[in-house]
Write a protein that holds these residues in place. Structure first.
Motif, PDB file in Angstrom:
ATOM      1  N   LEU A 122     -12.169  -2.280   9.114  1.00  0.00           N
ATOM      2  CA  LEU A 122     -11.479  -1.450   8.138  1.00  0.00           C
ATOM      3  C   LEU A 122     -10.844  -2.239   7.009  1.00  0.00           C
ATOM      4  N   PHE A 123     -10.383  -3.450   7.344  1.00  0.00           N
ATOM      5  CA  PHE A 123      -9.652  -4.178   6.310  1.00  0.00           C
ATOM      6  C   PHE A 123     -10.510  -4.432   5.064  1.00  0.00           C
ATOM      7  N   PRO A 124     -11.738  -4.982   5.206  1.00  0.00           N
ATOM      8  CA  PRO A 124     -12.569  -5.172   4.024  1.00  0.00           C
ATOM      9  C   PRO A 124     -12.851  -3.852   3.294  1.00  0.00           C
TER      10      PRO A 124
ATOM     11  N   LEU B  87     -12.700 -13.334   0.286  1.00  0.00           N
ATOM     12  CA  LEU B  87     -12.567 -11.924  -0.067  1.00  0.00           C
ATOM     13  C   LEU B  87     -11.326 -11.674  -0.921  1.00  0.00           C
TER      14      LEU B  87
ATOM     15  N   VAL C  71       1.408  -3.004   5.548  1.00  0.00           N
ATOM     16  CA  VAL C  71       2.179  -4.226   5.300  1.00  0.00           C
ATOM     17  C   VAL C  71       1.242  -5.347   4.853  1.00  0.00           C
ATOM     18  N   THR C  72       0.121  -5.496   5.583  1.00  0.00           N
ATOM     19  CA  THR C  72      -0.823  -6.560   5.262  1.00  0.00           C
ATOM     20  C   THR C  72      -1.370  -6.398   3.849  1.00  0.00           C
TER      21      THR C  72
ATOM     22  N   VAL D 101       1.439  -7.057   1.226  1.00  0.00           N
ATOM     23  CA  VAL D 101       1.803  -8.462   1.107  1.00  0.00           C
ATOM     24  C   VAL D 101       0.846  -9.174   0.156  1.00  0.00           C
ATOM     25  N   LEU D 102      -0.426  -8.781   0.195  1.00  0.00           N
ATOM     26  CA  LEU D 102      -1.410  -9.370  -0.705  1.00  0.00           C
ATOM     27  C   LEU D 102      -1.369  -8.723  -2.096  1.00  0.00           C
ATOM     28  N   GLY D 103      -0.582  -7.674  -2.237  1.00  0.00           N
ATOM     29  CA  GLY D 103      -0.511  -6.981  -3.518  1.00  0.00           C
ATOM     30  C   GLY D 103      -1.647  -5.992  -3.711  1.00  0.00           C
ATOM     31  N   PHE D 104      -2.277  -5.561  -2.619  1.00  0.00           N
ATOM     32  CA  PHE D 104      -3.427  -4.656  -2.714  1.00  0.00           C
ATOM     33  C   PHE D 104      -3.037  -3.192  -2.572  1.00  0.00           C
TER      34      PHE D 104
ATOM     35  N   ILE E 165      10.993  -4.643  10.297  1.00  0.00           N
ATOM     36  CA  ILE E 165       9.656  -4.140  10.602  1.00  0.00           C
ATOM     37  C   ILE E 165       9.260  -4.506  12.034  1.00  0.00           C
TER      38      ILE E 165
ATOM     39  N   TYR F 236      -8.725 -10.780  -6.389  1.00  0.00           N
ATOM     40  CA  TYR F 236      -7.846 -11.226  -7.464  1.00  0.00           C
ATOM     41  C   TYR F 236      -8.657 -11.524  -8.724  1.00  0.00           C
TER      42      TYR F 236
ATOM     43  N   ILE G 294       8.189  -7.931   0.844  1.00  0.00           N
ATOM     44  CA  ILE G 294       7.717  -9.290   1.130  1.00  0.00           C
ATOM     45  C   ILE G 294       6.852  -9.783  -0.033  1.00  0.00           C
TER      46      ILE G 294
ATOM     47  N   ASN H 141       1.855   2.578  14.198  1.00  0.00           N
ATOM     48  CA  ASN H 141       1.897   1.116  14.199  1.00  0.00           C
ATOM     49  C   ASN H 141       0.694   0.527  13.490  1.00  0.00           C
TER      50      ASN H 141
ATOM     51  N   ASN I  87     -10.200  -8.409  10.921  1.00  0.00           N
ATOM     52  CA  ASN I  87      -9.117  -7.988  10.027  1.00  0.00           C
ATOM     53  C   ASN I  87      -7.997  -9.006  10.044  1.00  0.00           C
TER      54      ASN I  87
ATOM     55  N   VAL J 259      11.555  -8.546   7.561  1.00  0.00           N
ATOM     56  CA  VAL J 259      10.726  -8.943   8.704  1.00  0.00           C
ATOM     57  C   VAL J 259      11.365  -8.463  10.014  1.00  0.00           C
TER      58      VAL J 259
ATOM     59  N   VAL K  15      -9.852  -3.014   1.302  1.00  0.00           N
ATOM     60  CA  VAL K  15      -9.785  -3.913   0.149  1.00  0.00           C
ATOM     61  C   VAL K  15     -10.760  -3.444  -0.928  1.00  0.00           C
TER      62      VAL K  15
END
Lengths: 334, 288
Positions: free
Chosen positions: B122-124, A290, B213-214, B217-220, B256, A295, B232, B206, A272, B253, B127
């Protein structure tokens, strides 16, 4: 020995289950969408510039197949699986007609190289320092290190990466802040290229290490401070065994075992982290792939990277779990 | 409960710092209720003004006051973490207690599912969720999804406690006095795991805030609801870093990081309080 074989069988079963659940999750998510994913993906690609009508028709066909929109529900589901099992995610839309598999294969060495190096360094360093801090609890330097670790540990990757970027990119520009290697160098085992790859990996690796170090440090410190109070350690101290020998052979060795499982667990977490780190530093690995795929609306690529990361993490955990009982005789394999 | 807090405040410096940092962050977020501006309105003040007496944290390129924007963002971010933590606590309690108490097949099935959730990256997956939902991805929906994904590790922790409780005498007494499974779990076992639930709540907050936040930040995520990650994201969109509008980045920043460190210290000190060995070492009693 047959006990171990049964254990291996059980773990392999669990591994298959994890991958099955993970990929089904991806299938369910894809099918829960209220919008037409195919047309949306196609319009995302065709809105930039001209695409030949034949290419669009081919994209639509391959996407409908990949999404499993043809035939009955069961047929859709089984076709989805039969493609995933052979690693066929169709052509990438954003880099049409390059297959998704090729793009992933290209990005994979970067991510694995960065990840493995950073993880090994972080794990070794964090456990060593944490072990020392747990044993020599009065040491000022190690105490201060604990405070730093506690402060850094909960901060998300993005923030640390950003801070490094500001410091080494703008305030004191000595390191490359973007990319995997210098643009104009040919790939190969030449000294210049390897040096360029290494310097480009310093900042992303540093951000991973800074964040990861804290949890290993804190974990090992509390494990060691528990082991230190055990009778056999007290006995060894009273018997006058060399303190460094007690720490190395008696304390660290026993405290290290839970950290080995932790290593496998963290592979998931670090993946991650690698995604965001790679994106911030423009590192050409799976994370950047990814994010850019999202995008660009490239469904096949998103699904491909997700599947590969699920597989990667599960394999990592499996390997550690299989090695673990060989290291620790106390683990009951039956 | 009051005595516990007094003890913690007296003997534990981590707890004191944690209370202080979390307190500042919560106070800031509470200020959003008296904000003179709406969080979504743009160009309400002159853009790109550095911090000064009227705009304490300066203003951003979208013509918003960074201080008041920050209060809204903190409120949403904290509320997000709290929502995820509460929902996932319920899931992990039900599954952990049930698996630990029932044992056998129920335990094996629940823990197999649990282990799958622990290792899936989890992140993928998040996404992927964003990818298929896009504009329908709201603040609340993301919280719900993360709650469904974030219960597994703590469920395992609770299960291990429940397994030891099962062997205790009072459980047997309860069974023989004819209490139902539900009554035993809620009335007898729940109080024992509550301390773990409290400390894991902070950790879970947390974790969820970090992922939010992550993603932002990517706009997801839903970028219209102001959150710290969202601030951000907008700063990135307006290349605030290159333009030298550092206050647009720096204040969110710092805020947070304060929230993260504060919550983490609260969790650590509570964990330590639960473990009697380290508590004794701290107050100078036996062992240490």
């Amino acid at each position: 020995m047959s006990g171990y074989l049964a254990y291996v069988g059980k773990r392999l079963g669990q591994f298959v289950l994890v991958v099955f659940v993970g990929i089904n999750l991806a299938y369910v998510i894809t099918h829960a969408t209220p919008i037409d994913p195919v047309e949306q993906s196609i319009s995302a690609v065709t809105s930039f510039g001209n695409t030949a009508p034949e290419a669009i028709a081919e994209m639509r066909k391959s996407l409908r197949e990949l999404y499993g929109l043809e035939g009955s529900g069961w047929e859709q589901y089984s076709r989805f699986w039969s493609r995933i099992l052979v690693g066929d995610f169709g052509p990438s839309l954003s880099a049409f007609p390059t297959p998704v598999g090729t793009l992933i294969a290209r990005a994979m060495p970067w991510t694995i190289g960065l990840l493995v190096t950073a993880t090994v360094i972080t794990w070794a360093l964090g456990n060593l320092l944490g072990g020392l801090a747990g044993y020599y609890q009065k040491n000022r330097v190690l105490k201060a290190m604990g405070v730093v670790a506690m402060t850094l540990h909960p901060i998300p990757y993005y923030i640390v990466a950003l801070l490094l970027l500001i410091i080494f990119g703008f305030v004191w520009p000595i390191l490359p802040i973007s990319g995997g290697s210098q643009m104009n160098l040919a790939q190969g085992w030449t000294l210049d290229y390897v040096a360029s790859v290494l310097t480009h990996s310093i900042l992303p690796a540093l951000s991973l290490i800074m964040i990861g170090l804290g949890s290993w440090f804190l974990g090992m410190r509390s494990l060691v401070s528990n082991v230190v109070t055990e009778d056999y350690v007290v006995y060894a101290e009273l018997a006058g065994v060399d303190r460094s020998r007690i720490l190395g052979s008696y304390v660290m060795r026993n405290a290290l075992l839970p950290q080995v499982t932790g290593l496998a667990m963290s592979l998931g977490g670090i993946f991650n982290g690698a995604i965001i780190t790679e994106k911030v530093f423009g590192y050409p690995g799976l994370g950047t792939l990814l994010v850019d795929a999202v995008y660009a609306g490239d469904y096949g690529l998103v699904l491909g990277v997700t599947t590969v990361s699920i597989l990667g993490v599960s394999v990592g955990v499996l390997v550690i779990d299989l090695v673990y009982p060989l290291l620790d005789p106390r683990v009951q394999v039956s | 409960m009051g005595a516990v807090l007094r003890d913690l405040l007296r003997y534990n410096i981590e707890f004191r710092i944690g209370v202080l940092l979390t307190g500042i962050v919560v106070a800031l977020s509470a200020l959003s209720f008296v904000s003179p501006y709406s969080p979504i309105d743009t160009y309400v003040v002159a853009p790109d003004v550095p911090p000064n007496a009227t705009n304490w944290f300066g203003t951003n390129s979208r013509g918003q006051d960074v201080f008041w924007q920050l209060t809204f963002a903190l409120r949403n971010t904290l509320l997000f973490g709290f929502t995820v933590a509460i929902l996932s606590r319920i899931l992990s309690l039900v599954i952990g207690l049930l698996a630990g108490y029932k044992g056998g097949l129920a335990d094996r099935v629940l823990m197999s599912v649990n282990d799958s959730f622990i290792v899936i990256p989890l992140f993928p997956v998040l996404v992927l969720f964003y990818f298929v939902l896009r504009d329908t991805m709201s603040w609340g929906l993301l919280a719900l999804i993360m709650a469904c994904l974030g219960w597994s590790y703590d469920a395992r922790l609770i299960r291990s406690v429940a397994m030891s409780l099962k062997g205790r005498e009072f459980t047997q007494t309860s069974i023989f006095s004819g209490m139902s499974t539900r009554e035993i779990l809620v009335g007898e076992h729940l109080p024992y795991v509550m301390p773990i639930v409290f400390s894991t709540t902070m950790n879970n907050m947390n974790w969820s805030i970090g992922l939010e936040v992550t993603l932002s930040v990517l706009g997801f995520t839903d970028i219209e609801t102001p959150t710290i990650g969202g601030m951000i994201y907008w700063a990135n969109q307006h290349t605030a870093m290159v333009a030298g509008i550092w206050w647009w980045f720096a204040f969110p920043v710092v805020a947070i990081v304060m929230a993260f460190v504060g919550l983490f210290l609260l969790a650590v000190s509570m964990n330590e309080y639960i473990d009697p060995r380290s508590r004794l070492a701290r107050v100078g009693g036996g062992g240490g």
